[in-house]
Write a protein that holds these residues in place. Sequence first.
Motif, mmCIF file in Angstrom:
data_model
loop_
_atom_site.group_PDB
_atom_site.id
_atom_site.type_symbol
_atom_site.label_atom_id
_atom_site.label_comp_id
_atom_site.label_asym_id
_atom_site.label_seq_id
_atom_site.Cartn_x
_atom_site.Cartn_y
_atom_site.Cartn_z
ATOM 1 N N THR A 196 0.796 -1.235 0.000
ATOM 2 C CA THR A 196 0.000 0.000 0.000
ATOM 3 C C THR A 196 0.826 1.281 0.000
ATOM 4 O O THR A 196 0.315 2.327 -0.374
ATOM 5 C CB THR A 196 -0.930 0.028 1.233
ATOM 6 O OG1 THR A 196 -0.132 -0.035 2.436
ATOM 7 C CG2 THR A 196 -1.892 -1.154 1.209
ATOM 8 N N ILE A 197 2.080 1.219 0.402
ATOM 9 C CA ILE A 197 2.883 2.437 0.484
ATOM 10 C C ILE A 197 3.288 2.898 -0.919
ATOM 11 O O ILE A 197 3.817 2.114 -1.711
ATOM 12 C CB ILE A 197 4.130 2.216 1.363
ATOM 13 C CG1 ILE A 197 4.893 3.526 1.556
ATOM 14 C CG2 ILE A 197 5.040 1.141 0.791
ATOM 15 C CD1 ILE A 197 6.003 3.433 2.583
ATOM 16 N N PRO A 198 3.035 4.169 -1.294
ATOM 17 C CA PRO A 198 3.431 4.666 -2.617
ATOM 18 C C PRO A 198 4.953 4.684 -2.746
ATOM 19 O O PRO A 198 5.665 5.005 -1.789
ATOM 20 C CB PRO A 198 2.865 6.092 -2.645
ATOM 21 C CG PRO A 198 1.834 6.134 -1.556
ATOM 22 C CD PRO A 198 2.302 5.174 -0.515
ATOM 23 N N GLU A 199 5.434 4.334 -3.932
ATOM 24 C CA GLU A 199 6.884 4.303 -4.148
ATOM 25 C C GLU A 199 7.515 5.664 -3.868
ATOM 26 O O GLU A 199 8.608 5.749 -3.309
ATOM 27 C CB GLU A 199 7.195 3.860 -5.579
ATOM 28 C CG GLU A 199 6.880 2.401 -5.858
ATOM 29 C CD GLU A 199 7.356 1.984 -7.241
ATOM 30 O OE1 GLU A 199 8.363 2.546 -7.722
ATOM 31 O OE2 GLU A 199 6.717 1.100 -7.846
ATOM 32 N N SER A 200 6.828 6.732 -4.258
ATOM 33 C CA SER A 200 7.386 8.079 -4.078
ATOM 34 C C SER A 200 7.497 8.473 -2.610
ATOM 35 O O SER A 200 8.239 9.393 -2.264
ATOM 36 C CB SER A 200 6.515 9.103 -4.816
ATOM 37 O OG SER A 200 5.179 9.071 -4.315
ATOM 38 N N MET A 201 6.741 7.799 -1.741
ATOM 39 C CA MET A 201 6.746 8.130 -0.320
ATOM 40 C C MET A 201 7.575 7.153 0.501
ATOM 41 O O MET A 201 7.677 7.307 1.725
ATOM 42 C CB MET A 201 5.304 8.135 0.209
ATOM 43 C CG MET A 201 4.397 9.173 -0.422
ATOM 44 S SD MET A 201 4.900 10.850 0.033
ATOM 45 C CE MET A 201 4.498 10.837 1.779
ATOM 46 N N PHE A 202 8.164 6.157 -0.141
ATOM 47 C CA PHE A 202 8.841 5.097 0.591
ATOM 48 C C PHE A 202 9.975 5.637 1.452
ATOM 49 O O PHE A 202 10.066 5.328 2.649
ATOM 50 C CB PHE A 202 9.370 4.046 -0.388
ATOM 51 C CG PHE A 202 10.046 2.872 0.284
ATOM 52 C CD1 PHE A 202 9.296 1.839 0.821
ATOM 53 C CD2 PHE A 202 11.431 2.811 0.379
ATOM 54 C CE1 PHE A 202 9.911 0.759 1.441
ATOM 55 C CE2 PHE A 202 12.051 1.741 0.992
ATOM 56 C CZ PHE A 202 11.291 0.713 1.525
ATOM 57 N N ASP A 203 10.865 6.434 0.859
ATOM 58 C CA ASP A 203 12.017 6.960 1.601
ATOM 59 C C ASP A 203 11.571 7.805 2.791
ATOM 60 O O ASP A 203 12.088 7.670 3.898
ATOM 61 C CB ASP A 203 12.907 7.800 0.681
ATOM 62 C CG ASP A 203 13.681 6.936 -0.303
ATOM 63 O OD1 ASP A 203 13.648 5.693 -0.141
ATOM 64 O OD2 ASP A 203 14.294 7.483 -1.228
ATOM 65 N N LYS A 204 10.604 8.685 2.553
ATOM 66 C CA LYS A 204 10.135 9.556 3.623
ATOM 67 C C LYS A 204 9.481 8.759 4.740
ATOM 68 O O LYS A 204 9.727 9.009 5.926
ATOM 69 C CB LYS A 204 9.143 10.577 3.052
ATOM 70 C CG LYS A 204 8.581 11.545 4.087
ATOM 71 C CD LYS A 204 7.622 12.526 3.443
ATOM 72 C CE LYS A 204 7.000 13.442 4.489
ATOM 73 N NZ LYS A 204 6.056 14.405 3.878
ATOM 74 N N GLU A 205 8.641 7.785 4.390
ATOM 75 C CA GLU A 205 7.957 6.978 5.397
ATOM 76 C C GLU A 205 8.939 6.128 6.187
ATOM 77 O O GLU A 205 8.793 5.938 7.393
ATOM 78 C CB GLU A 205 6.910 6.082 4.726
ATOM 79 C CG GLU A 205 5.702 6.814 4.199
ATOM 80 C CD GLU A 205 4.841 7.374 5.315
ATOM 81 O OE1 GLU A 205 4.657 6.682 6.326
ATOM 82 O OE2 GLU A 205 4.376 8.517 5.185
ATOM 83 N N LEU A 206 9.947 5.598 5.502
ATOM 84 C CA LEU A 206 10.884 4.690 6.159
ATOM 85 C C LEU A 206 11.950 5.455 6.947
ATOM 86 O O LEU A 206 12.242 5.124 8.104
ATOM 87 C CB LEU A 206 11.549 3.783 5.127
ATOM 88 C CG LEU A 206 12.338 2.584 5.682
ATOM 89 C CD1 LEU A 206 11.378 1.591 6.322
ATOM 90 C CD2 LEU A 206 13.139 1.908 4.574
ATOM 91 N N LEU A 207 12.541 6.476 6.333
ATOM 92 C CA LEU A 207 13.700 7.146 6.913
ATOM 93 C C LEU A 207 13.350 8.388 7.724
ATOM 94 O O LEU A 207 14.114 8.783 8.611
ATOM 95 C CB LEU A 207 14.680 7.549 5.806
ATOM 96 C CG LEU A 207 15.121 6.434 4.847
ATOM 97 C CD1 LEU A 207 16.006 7.015 3.757
ATOM 98 C CD2 LEU A 207 15.857 5.327 5.600
ATOM 99 N N GLY A 208 12.208 9.032 7.427
ATOM 100 C CA GLY A 208 11.902 10.323 8.033
ATOM 101 C C GLY A 208 12.592 11.428 7.250
ATOM 102 O O GLY A 208 13.298 11.176 6.267
ATOM 103 N N GLU A 209 12.413 12.664 7.682
ATOM 104 C CA GLU A 209 13.051 13.771 6.978
ATOM 105 C C GLU A 209 13.311 14.945 7.916
ATOM 106 O O GLU A 209 12.652 15.096 8.942
ATOM 107 C CB GLU A 209 12.198 14.241 5.802
ATOM 108 C CG GLU A 209 10.875 14.873 6.205
ATOM 109 C CD GLU A 209 10.135 15.464 5.022
ATOM 110 O OE1 GLU A 209 10.790 15.728 3.997
ATOM 111 O OE2 GLU A 209 8.915 15.660 5.121
ATOM 112 N N GLN A 210 14.319 15.737 7.534
ATOM 113 C CA GLN A 210 14.644 16.930 8.309
ATOM 114 C C GLN A 210 13.756 18.077 7.845
ATOM 115 O O GLN A 210 13.617 18.331 6.656
ATOM 116 C CB GLN A 210 16.112 17.294 8.129
ATOM 117 C CG GLN A 210 16.529 18.559 8.868
ATOM 118 C CD GLN A 210 18.010 18.833 8.773
ATOM 119 O OE1 GLN A 210 18.834 18.040 9.220
ATOM 120 N NE2 GLN A 210 18.364 19.957 8.166
#
Length: 459
Positions: free
Chosen positions: A210-224
């Motif tokens: 269900t997780i969109p590919e474009s959101m994978f990094d942000k969902e997994l790693l977080g962001e500053q």
Amino acid sequence: MAQFHLTPNSVQEILDTYDEDVIVTNREGIIIKATRISGQHYGIEAEELIGKSVYDLESAEIFSPAITPLVLQQKKKVVTIQTTPSGAKVLITGMPFFNELGEVEFVISYSYDVSELLVIQEYMKELEFEMSRVQEELHLLRKKSLSTTGLIMESIETQEAYAVAHKAAPVDVSVVLYGEQGTGKTTMAKEIHKASTRSNGPFIELDCATIPESMFDKELLGEQIGVGKASSIAPGLLSIAQGGTLYVKKIDRLPLHLQAKLLKTLKEESFTPLGSKVPCSLDIRVISSTETELLQATADNRFLKELYYLLNIIPIHLQPLQNRKEDVSALIVHFLHHFSQKYTTKKFLSDSVFHLLLKLEWKGNIHELRNVVERLVVQSTEEIIGIHDLPAEYRMQFEEGFTDIDFDGQTLPTILENVEMKVLNNARQRYKTTTEMAKILGISQPSVVRKLKKYTLPE
């Protein structure tokens, strides 16, 4: 001690601020500077303080006690409580400022109304209480998210799978759960977490389907967020799962390029939030689930071999429900009881419906079985659920008659006794008391007890 130097740009000066109560005195104790609100605590104008001796003010019980003499004596910061002429309490802090010879040249003092501090203290207590309440709610939510009600292990296949899970749980290694959708993989993942050394940590789910590919990094790693000192980190799932378990659902649905990112993170045991340059160490256990065989997926170049070997330390296979007839029987009884309680009713299954449910393939596994039983409880108008209450698609599969009875070489009394024994044994497994059995079978409770003894079945 660090030495500070103060060179007043003028003497007997009213500082242009309305926000702070600040007074500056020289080594003789003469007030040379004051802010406009400095006199408010003492019931006099700030201008009246300029040029006055703190010793004289102390003698007049305006400063009680004066802070300057204490700082001059101790040559360090001093904090004390002053009592004002009105009886109010003031928290006052005095700071020494030294000259080139190391002597105290000036004393700067600032004060706060103790009542204001009490308000702040009360606010902090309320904040602390609120935080403790939030933590308690998070703890309850975590418990709720780990709830595994309806855990059924009647079949040999399920018992063997859970035996492997219980052995693997205390060992902090990766586990892969294999099975069709609805076979209980999430339930098993929660059980492994609860029995692990990380049971007090979080259990976080990542659904690769269900997780969109474009959101994978942000969902997994977080962001500053933001830059410089004003920046902060919006945590991703890896941060949230720290010290606990990351459950990666349907990992076989993750595209190859995202598999590579996940592999790199797990191998290096660290990750860097988007926009940040500071890596974070990773301390999680990974449990994965898949509906297809990952080894075959590697052969078909749909799954990275290196990731497969990293994750597939303990593989556990959960059989589809159609291969676990003992579990089907137990789950029917469990769901019937659960939904009867949920909808404040009391429903029973007729023998014909019960046997039909046992024979169905249940391609949707536990999800499908749960759905059908709930529909029967809600939609049936009678206490006894009959064939006519079944949804049409299931009712069509019903076949009347005792097709499993062997007539060859048996007399009618023997055949009837065998049928009666099967019916009683089936009822004994489904109902808790002989009173319930009697009601369903349409006979008296003593008759049920007598027949159970006849066929040496447990009461």
